[in-house]
Design a protein around this motif. Structure first.
Motif, PDB file in Angstrom:
ATOM      1  N   ASN A 148       4.271   5.631  -5.368  1.00  0.00           N
ATOM      2  CA  ASN A 148       4.277   5.696  -6.832  1.00  0.00           C
ATOM      3  C   ASN A 148       3.294   6.739  -7.336  1.00  0.00           C
ATOM      4  O   ASN A 148       3.580   7.459  -8.300  1.00  0.00           O
ATOM      5  CB  ASN A 148       3.949   4.326  -7.429  1.00  0.00           C
ATOM      6  N   GLY A 149       2.139   6.837  -6.696  1.00  0.00           N
ATOM      7  CA  GLY A 149       1.183   7.881  -7.062  1.00  0.00           C
ATOM      8  C   GLY A 149       1.756   9.271  -6.820  1.00  0.00           C
ATOM      9  O   GLY A 149       1.593  10.170  -7.645  1.00  0.00           O
ATOM     10  N   LYS A 150       2.433   9.428  -5.688  1.00  0.00           N
ATOM     11  CA  LYS A 150       3.056  10.723  -5.404  1.00  0.00           C
ATOM     12  C   LYS A 150       4.160  11.039  -6.397  1.00  0.00           C
ATOM     13  O   LYS A 150       4.314  12.196  -6.815  1.00  0.00           O
ATOM     14  CB  LYS A 150       3.618  10.724  -3.985  1.00  0.00           C
ATOM     15  N   ILE A 151       4.946  10.015  -6.771  1.00  0.00           N
ATOM     16  CA  ILE A 151       6.015  10.228  -7.748  1.00  0.00           C
ATOM     17  C   ILE A 151       5.430  10.684  -9.079  1.00  0.00           C
ATOM     18  O   ILE A 151       5.934  11.629  -9.692  1.00  0.00           O
ATOM     19  CB  ILE A 151       6.859   8.945  -7.920  1.00  0.00           C
ATOM     20  N   GLY A 174       4.744  15.022 -12.924  1.00  0.00           N
ATOM     21  CA  GLY A 174       3.874  15.901 -13.708  1.00  0.00           C
ATOM     22  C   GLY A 174       4.058  17.366 -13.322  1.00  0.00           C
ATOM     23  O   GLY A 174       4.156  18.236 -14.187  1.00  0.00           O
ATOM     24  N   GLU A 175       4.121  17.626 -12.027  1.00  0.00           N
ATOM     25  CA  GLU A 175       4.336  19.001 -11.557  1.00  0.00           C
ATOM     26  C   GLU A 175       5.700  19.520 -12.005  1.00  0.00           C
ATOM     27  O   GLU A 175       5.840  20.668 -12.402  1.00  0.00           O
ATOM     28  CB  GLU A 175       4.235  19.059 -10.029  1.00  0.00           C
ATOM     29  N   TYR A 176       6.705  18.655 -11.925  1.00  0.00           N
ATOM     30  CA  TYR A 176       8.066  19.037 -12.301  1.00  0.00           C
ATOM     31  C   TYR A 176       8.131  19.389 -13.786  1.00  0.00           C
ATOM     32  O   TYR A 176       8.717  20.404 -14.151  1.00  0.00           O
ATOM     33  CB  TYR A 176       9.020  17.882 -11.970  1.00  0.00           C
ATOM     34  N   ASP A 193       0.838  -1.208   0.000  1.00  0.00           N
ATOM     35  CA  ASP A 193       0.000   0.000   0.000  1.00  0.00           C
ATOM     36  C   ASP A 193       0.869   1.253   0.000  1.00  0.00           C
ATOM     37  O   ASP A 193       0.578   2.221  -0.706  1.00  0.00           O
ATOM     38  CB  ASP A 193      -0.939   0.000   1.200  1.00  0.00           C
ATOM     39  N   ARG A 194       1.936   1.221   0.785  1.00  0.00           N
ATOM     40  CA  ARG A 194       2.830   2.384   0.854  1.00  0.00           C
ATOM     41  C   ARG A 194       3.531   2.601  -0.488  1.00  0.00           C
ATOM     42  O   ARG A 194       3.679   3.737  -0.934  1.00  0.00           O
ATOM     43  CB  ARG A 194       3.858   2.187   1.957  1.00  0.00           C
ATOM     44  N   ILE A 195       3.951   1.507  -1.130  1.00  0.00           N
ATOM     45  CA  ILE A 195       4.603   1.614  -2.437  1.00  0.00           C
ATOM     46  C   ILE A 195       3.644   2.204  -3.460  1.00  0.00           C
ATOM     47  O   ILE A 195       4.022   3.084  -4.240  1.00  0.00           O
ATOM     48  CB  ILE A 195       5.139   0.237  -2.888  1.00  0.00           C
TER      49      ILE A 195
END
Length: 169
Positions: free
Chosen positions: A57-60, A65-67, A51-53
């Motif tokens: 991955n969603g945050k990455i 995208g933001e970057y 779940d943490r991975i």
């Protein structure tokens, strides 16, 4: 396989083997319970890490995208920071090094007003910059020179490759 009756006729041996068998069964049950608890614990840990991975991955993906969006915005805001002039026909002219340096400095002085300008607007008026340099006569030690722009590279550093042509007096 035959078990000798000698061991089962005496009560002491019977108690010993019954104790070994009972101890083995109790040990086996204890092992199964502990092994089951450990397996349950590790299954829970693996699920938690999965779940943490997925969350990371969603945050990455979000940050990438933001970057990329930020890079595109910053690229639009880039400014010209430096001008470099290179003379391509130094060896052909056989002029003194100080003369070549003065010509390149005069070309840089001519382009100096472009420093700090937006790169997008400079790219739009690249032809004007080239024509301006090619139409100007540069005077060094009472000799006149013209330059022909061969290459113009534009990013935060403007790199101009020029060919110097001496004018006849």
């Amino acid at each position: 396989m035959r078990i000798p009756s000698y061991f089962f006729t005496r009560k002491g041996y019977q108690r010993f083997f019954a104790g070994v068998l009972l101890g083995f069964l109790i040990g086996w049950v204890f092992f199964l319970i502990q092994f089951g608890n450990l397996q349950e614990y590790y299954i829970h840990e693996i699920k938690k890490y999965q779940d943490r991975i997925q969350d990371l991955n969603g945050k990455i993906k979000h940050w990438i995208g933001e970057y990329e969006k930020s890079n595109k915005e910053q690229e639009k805001k880039l400014k010209l920071q430096e001008i470099q002039v290179q003379i391509t026909n130094k060896n052909d002219l056989r002029l003194p090094g100080i003369t070549m340096y003065e010509i390149s400095q005069e070309v840089q002085d001519e382009l100096e007003n472009l420093l700090g300008k937006n790169i997008e607007s400079l790219a739009a008026m690249k032809d004007l910059v080239i024509r301006t340099l090619q139409n100007k006569e540069f005077i060094v030690d009472d000799n006149k020179y013209r330059v022909v722009v061969q290459h113009l590279f534009l990013y935060t550093t403007m790199e101009v490759h020029v060919k110097v042509i001496p004018l006849i007096k």
